[in-house]
Design a protein around this motif. Structure first.
Motif, PDB file in Angstrom:
ATOM      1  N   TYR A   1       0.833  -1.213   0.000  1.00 54.87           N
ATOM      2  CA  TYR A   1       0.000   0.000   0.000  1.00 54.87           C
ATOM      3  C   TYR A   1       0.861   1.252   0.000  1.00 54.87           C
ATOM      4  CZ  TYR A   1      -3.509   3.384   1.472  1.00 54.87           C
ATOM      5  OH  TYR A   1      -4.344   4.481   1.556  1.00 54.87           O
ATOM      6  N   ASP A   2       2.000   1.221   0.756  1.00 54.67           N
ATOM      7  CA  ASP A   2       2.831   2.420   0.849  1.00 54.67           C
ATOM      8  C   ASP A   2       3.465   2.760  -0.492  1.00 54.67           C
ATOM      9  OD1 ASP A   2       5.796   0.924   2.382  1.00 54.67           O
ATOM     10  OD2 ASP A   2       4.435   0.215   0.824  1.00 54.67           O
ATOM     11  N   ILE A   3       3.559   1.760  -1.383  1.00 59.63           N
ATOM     12  CA  ILE A   3       4.106   2.025  -2.714  1.00 59.63           C
ATOM     13  C   ILE A   3       3.157   2.904  -3.528  1.00 59.63           C
ATOM     14  CG2 ILE A   3       4.783   0.930  -4.892  1.00 59.63           C
ATOM     15  CD1 ILE A   3       5.669  -1.482  -3.316  1.00 59.63           C
ATOM     16  N   LEU A   4       1.863   2.766  -3.255  1.00 57.41           N
ATOM     17  CA  LEU A   4       0.867   3.498  -4.035  1.00 57.41           C
ATOM     18  C   LEU A   4       0.397   4.766  -3.350  1.00 57.41           C
ATOM     19  CD1 LEU A   4      -1.287   0.499  -5.268  1.00 57.41           C
ATOM     20  CD2 LEU A   4       0.575   1.665  -6.445  1.00 57.41           C
ATOM     21  N   VAL A   5       1.038   5.128  -2.232  1.00 57.79           N
ATOM     22  CA  VAL A   5       0.645   6.322  -1.502  1.00 57.79           C
ATOM     23  C   VAL A   5       1.865   7.199  -1.319  1.00 57.79           C
ATOM     24  CG1 VAL A   5      -0.263   7.226   0.670  1.00 57.79           C
ATOM     25  CG2 VAL A   5      -1.220   5.151  -0.315  1.00 57.79           C
ATOM     26  N   SER A   6       1.711   8.481  -1.585  1.00 60.98           N
ATOM     27  CA  SER A   6       2.807   9.423  -1.464  1.00 60.98           C
ATOM     28  C   SER A   6       2.456  10.485  -0.432  1.00 60.98           C
ATOM     29  CB  SER A   6       3.084  10.090  -2.814  1.00 60.98           C
ATOM     30  OG  SER A   6       4.093  11.074  -2.686  1.00 60.98           O
ATOM     31  N   LEU A   8       2.581  14.142   1.005  1.00 62.12           N
ATOM     32  CA  LEU A   8       2.765  15.507   0.538  1.00 62.12           C
ATOM     33  C   LEU A   8       3.143  16.405   1.712  1.00 62.12           C
ATOM     34  CD1 LEU A   8      -0.332  15.792  -1.809  1.00 62.12           C
ATOM     35  CD2 LEU A   8       2.005  15.178  -2.413  1.00 62.12           C
ATOM     36  N   PRO A   9       3.622  17.630   1.449  1.00 64.92           N
ATOM     37  CA  PRO A   9       3.922  18.569   2.534  1.00 64.92           C
ATOM     38  C   PRO A   9       2.698  18.781   3.418  1.00 64.92           C
ATOM     39  CG  PRO A   9       4.825  19.361   0.456  1.00 64.92           C
ATOM     40  CD  PRO A   9       3.984  18.168   0.132  1.00 64.92           C
ATOM     41  N   GLY A  10       2.941  18.872   4.712  1.00 62.47           N
ATOM     42  CA  GLY A  10       1.820  19.080   5.632  1.00 62.47           C
ATOM     43  C   GLY A  10       1.230  17.777   6.137  1.00 62.47           C
ATOM     44  N   GLY A  11       1.849  16.642   5.786  1.00 59.15           N
ATOM     45  CA  GLY A  11       1.360  15.373   6.295  1.00 59.15           C
ATOM     46  C   GLY A  11       0.181  14.804   5.538  1.00 59.15           C
ATOM     47  N   VAL A  12      -0.165  15.382   4.380  1.00 57.85           N
ATOM     48  CA  VAL A  12      -1.298  14.892   3.592  1.00 57.85           C
ATOM     49  C   VAL A  12      -0.843  13.749   2.698  1.00 57.85           C
ATOM     50  CG1 VAL A  12      -3.025  15.503   1.860  1.00 57.85           C
ATOM     51  CG2 VAL A  12      -2.368  17.168   3.601  1.00 57.85           C
ATOM     52  N   PHE A  13      -1.651  12.710   2.636  1.00 57.08           N
ATOM     53  CA  PHE A  13      -1.296  11.541   1.816  1.00 57.08           C
ATOM     54  C   PHE A  13      -2.063  11.547   0.497  1.00 57.08           C
ATOM     55  CE2 PHE A  13       0.173  10.275   5.940  1.00 57.08           C
ATOM     56  CZ  PHE A  13       1.303   9.517   5.680  1.00 57.08           C
ATOM     57  N   LEU A  14      -1.379  11.220  -0.547  1.00 59.63           N
ATOM     58  CA  LEU A  14      -1.955  11.191  -1.885  1.00 59.63           C
ATOM     59  C   LEU A  14      -2.104   9.741  -2.339  1.00 59.63           C
ATOM     60  CD1 LEU A  14      -2.654  12.706  -4.598  1.00 59.63           C
ATOM     61  CD2 LEU A  14      -0.243  12.441  -5.179  1.00 59.63           C
ATOM     62  N   ASP A  15      -3.298   9.344  -2.698  1.00 58.96           N
ATOM     63  CA  ASP A  15      -3.543   8.002  -3.229  1.00 58.96           C
ATOM     64  C   ASP A  15      -3.221   8.051  -4.720  1.00 58.96           C
ATOM     65  OD1 ASP A  15      -4.603   5.655  -4.260  1.00 58.96           O
ATOM     66  OD2 ASP A  15      -6.147   5.556  -2.734  1.00 58.96           O
ATOM     67  N   ILE A  16      -2.057   7.537  -5.086  1.00 57.45           N
ATOM     68  CA  ILE A  16      -1.595   7.639  -6.469  1.00 57.45           C
ATOM     69  C   ILE A  16      -2.539   6.899  -7.413  1.00 57.45           C
ATOM     70  CG2 ILE A  16       0.322   7.177  -8.039  1.00 57.45           C
ATOM     71  CD1 ILE A  16       2.177   7.245  -5.610  1.00 57.45           C
ATOM     72  N   LYS A  49       3.296   1.254 -11.250  1.00 63.69           N
ATOM     73  CA  LYS A  49       2.737   0.373 -10.223  1.00 63.69           C
ATOM     74  C   LYS A  49       1.255   0.685  -9.982  1.00 63.69           C
ATOM     75  CE  LYS A  49       7.020  -0.553  -7.663  1.00 63.69           C
ATOM     76  NZ  LYS A  49       6.998  -2.024  -7.829  1.00 63.69           N
ATOM     77  N   ALA A  50       0.908   1.967  -9.999  1.00 62.67           N
ATOM     78  CA  ALA A  50      -0.487   2.352  -9.803  1.00 62.67           C
ATOM     79  C   ALA A  50      -1.346   1.861 -10.965  1.00 62.67           C
ATOM     80  CB  ALA A  50      -0.598   3.875  -9.662  1.00 62.67           C
ATOM     81  N   ALA A  51      -0.805   1.969 -12.192  1.00 65.78           N
ATOM     82  CA  ALA A  51      -1.540   1.492 -13.368  1.00 65.78           C
ATOM     83  C   ALA A  51      -1.757  -0.014 -13.291  1.00 65.78           C
ATOM     84  CB  ALA A  51      -0.790   1.859 -14.644  1.00 65.78           C
ATOM     85  N   GLU A  52      -0.736  -0.756 -12.849  1.00 63.04           N
ATOM     86  CA  GLU A  52      -0.868  -2.208 -12.708  1.00 63.04           C
ATOM     87  C   GLU A  52      -1.903  -2.568 -11.651  1.00 63.04           C
ATOM     88  OE1 GLU A  52       0.678  -4.708 -14.619  1.00 63.04           O
ATOM     89  OE2 GLU A  52       0.956  -2.881 -15.797  1.00 63.04           O
ATOM     90  N   ALA A  53      -1.937  -1.795 -10.573  1.00 59.92           N
ATOM     91  CA  ALA A  53      -2.914  -2.049  -9.516  1.00 59.92           C
ATOM     92  C   ALA A  53      -4.336  -1.829 -10.033  1.00 59.92           C
ATOM     93  CB  ALA A  53      -2.642  -1.135  -8.322  1.00 59.92           C
ATOM     94  N   LEU A  54      -4.522  -0.788 -10.847  1.00 56.02           N
ATOM     95  CA  LEU A  54      -5.847  -0.532 -11.426  1.00 56.02           C
ATOM     96  C   LEU A  54      -6.243  -1.654 -12.378  1.00 56.02           C
ATOM     97  CD1 LEU A  54      -5.689   3.322 -12.135  1.00 56.02           C
ATOM     98  CD2 LEU A  54      -7.134   2.173 -10.468  1.00 56.02           C
TER      99      LEU A  54
END
Length: 347
Positions: A1-6, A8-16, A49-54
């Motif tokens: 899961y951490d591979i597909l999540v980045s 961002l500044p401010g502690g916000v997580f982006l679901d790639i 990796k995100a494309a493969e997951a989709l």
């Protein structure tokens, strides 16, 4: 899961994965991996990796060297981003969580509610391994072909209003289903949505109540919709149906947005019970001869006639010449027996 999540500044997580789906679904043609990576602030390998997951979830994505990625077909893949983009008014405050397989979205959300997650948290799953209906009955959960949604509310209202909340959800779901598929819907008291007399949607309301004041701690409204299916198991094929009879179109994201929009619009006037008039208009039991089964009283069944629905969502039934208020149990519409054929006698 951490591979597909980045992060961002401010502690916000982006679901790639979700962001990639949003980019491709709004694009006209191919989008280069480099452009996507730059837009999301991640590596091109993370985009791959995100494309493969989709793809593993059934999303039809084509990757072509020197051209990039393209979404070939709307596949109904659940996307928190797309659902959120379709929300309006108070519904826009909802926090959408999409999952793969869970035992039950209601059960999952109960755990979050116990951890004090905010009102408007919504859990939507692609599949349920232990979906439940009323009376702990199993709810058939077709992978990829159904919408399994649970909404958390924290209403400042007595627990006695739970039936009205269920009725409110039924009106929201019936209207949303009709809007998306264009087929007329009806409501069977208290929590089933029907199309052509068959069940397309079920609603399960569960709550935690304060023992001190009898007020809700929280309410979870679970809504399960058969969106697209070519067939059902033999044991329910005569009583279940789907919005669409094939899997070429599975607009689950749009349906989720529409249900939430309608639900929150109706909640704005909850105390006035304006939604009850639409509930009554959609009822398929009012005026019908029915059988009422009271499970709290040992499962006793009685013949009755449905004469109305109260402002709190209770069924008003005529039994032995008296109007009785029914707040729990189950009803079955009794079919008229065919008239006996008259004997042909010589004159």
């Amino acid at each position: 899961y951490d591979i597909l999540v980045s992060k961002l500044p401010g502690g916000v997580f982006l679901d790639i994965k979700d962001e990639l789906y949003a980019i491709l679904s709004s694009a006209d043609g191919y989008v280069s991996g480099q452009k996507i990576a730059g837009t999301l602030g991640v590596s091109r390998n993370a985009v791959w990796k995100a494309a493969e997951a989709l793809k593993s979830e059934g999303c039809m994505i084509e990757a072509v060297r020197n051209r990039g990625y393209a979404l070939i077909k709307e596949s109904g893949v659940l996307s928190a981003r797309r659902i959120s983009d379709g929300l309006r008014g108070n519904a826009a405050k909802c926090r959408i969580i999409t999952l793969g397989e869970v035992e039950s979205t209601n059960t999952y959300l109960k755990k979050l509610a116990a951890e004090n997650c905010p009102e408007g948290t919504v859990v939507i799953a692609d599949e349920q391994s232990g979906g439940r209906g009323r009376m702990r009955r199993r709810f058939f959960s077709l992978k990829g072909g159904g919408l399994y949604l649970s909404l958390l509310l924290r209403p400042v209202t007595p627990a006695s209003q739970s039936l009205a909340l269920t009725a409110c959800a039924a009106v929201a779901a019936a209207g949303a289903i009709e809007e998306i598929c264009g087929r007329k819907t009806q409501i069977k008291w208290v929590n089933d949505i029907l199309i052509d007399g068959k069940k397309v949607c079920g609603i399960l309301t569960e709550a935690a109540v304060s023992a001190e004041n009898g007020m809700f701690d929280y309410v979870i409204i679970g809504i399960g919709v058969n969106v697209a299916a070519e067939s059902f198991p033999p044991e329910i094929s005569d009583i279940a149906c789907a919005m669409f009879e094939n899997t070429e179109r599975v607009p689950r994201n749009e349906l989720a947005s529409e249900i939430l929009n309608r639900m929150f619009e109706l909640l704005e006037s909850f105390d006035d019970r304006r939604f009850i008039n639409e509930y009554r208009a959609r009822s398929c039991v009012i005026g019908k001869e029915i059988t009422v089964t009271d499970f709290s009283g040992g499962g006793v069944s009685r013949a009755a006639r449905a004469v109305g629905v109260s402002d709190n969502g209770e069924l008003i039934a005529e039994i032995d010449g008296k109007n009785i208020i029914i707040s729990s149990g189950e009803v079955t519409i009794r079919m008229k027996e065919p008239e006996a054929k008259k004997e042909n006698k010589p004159i």
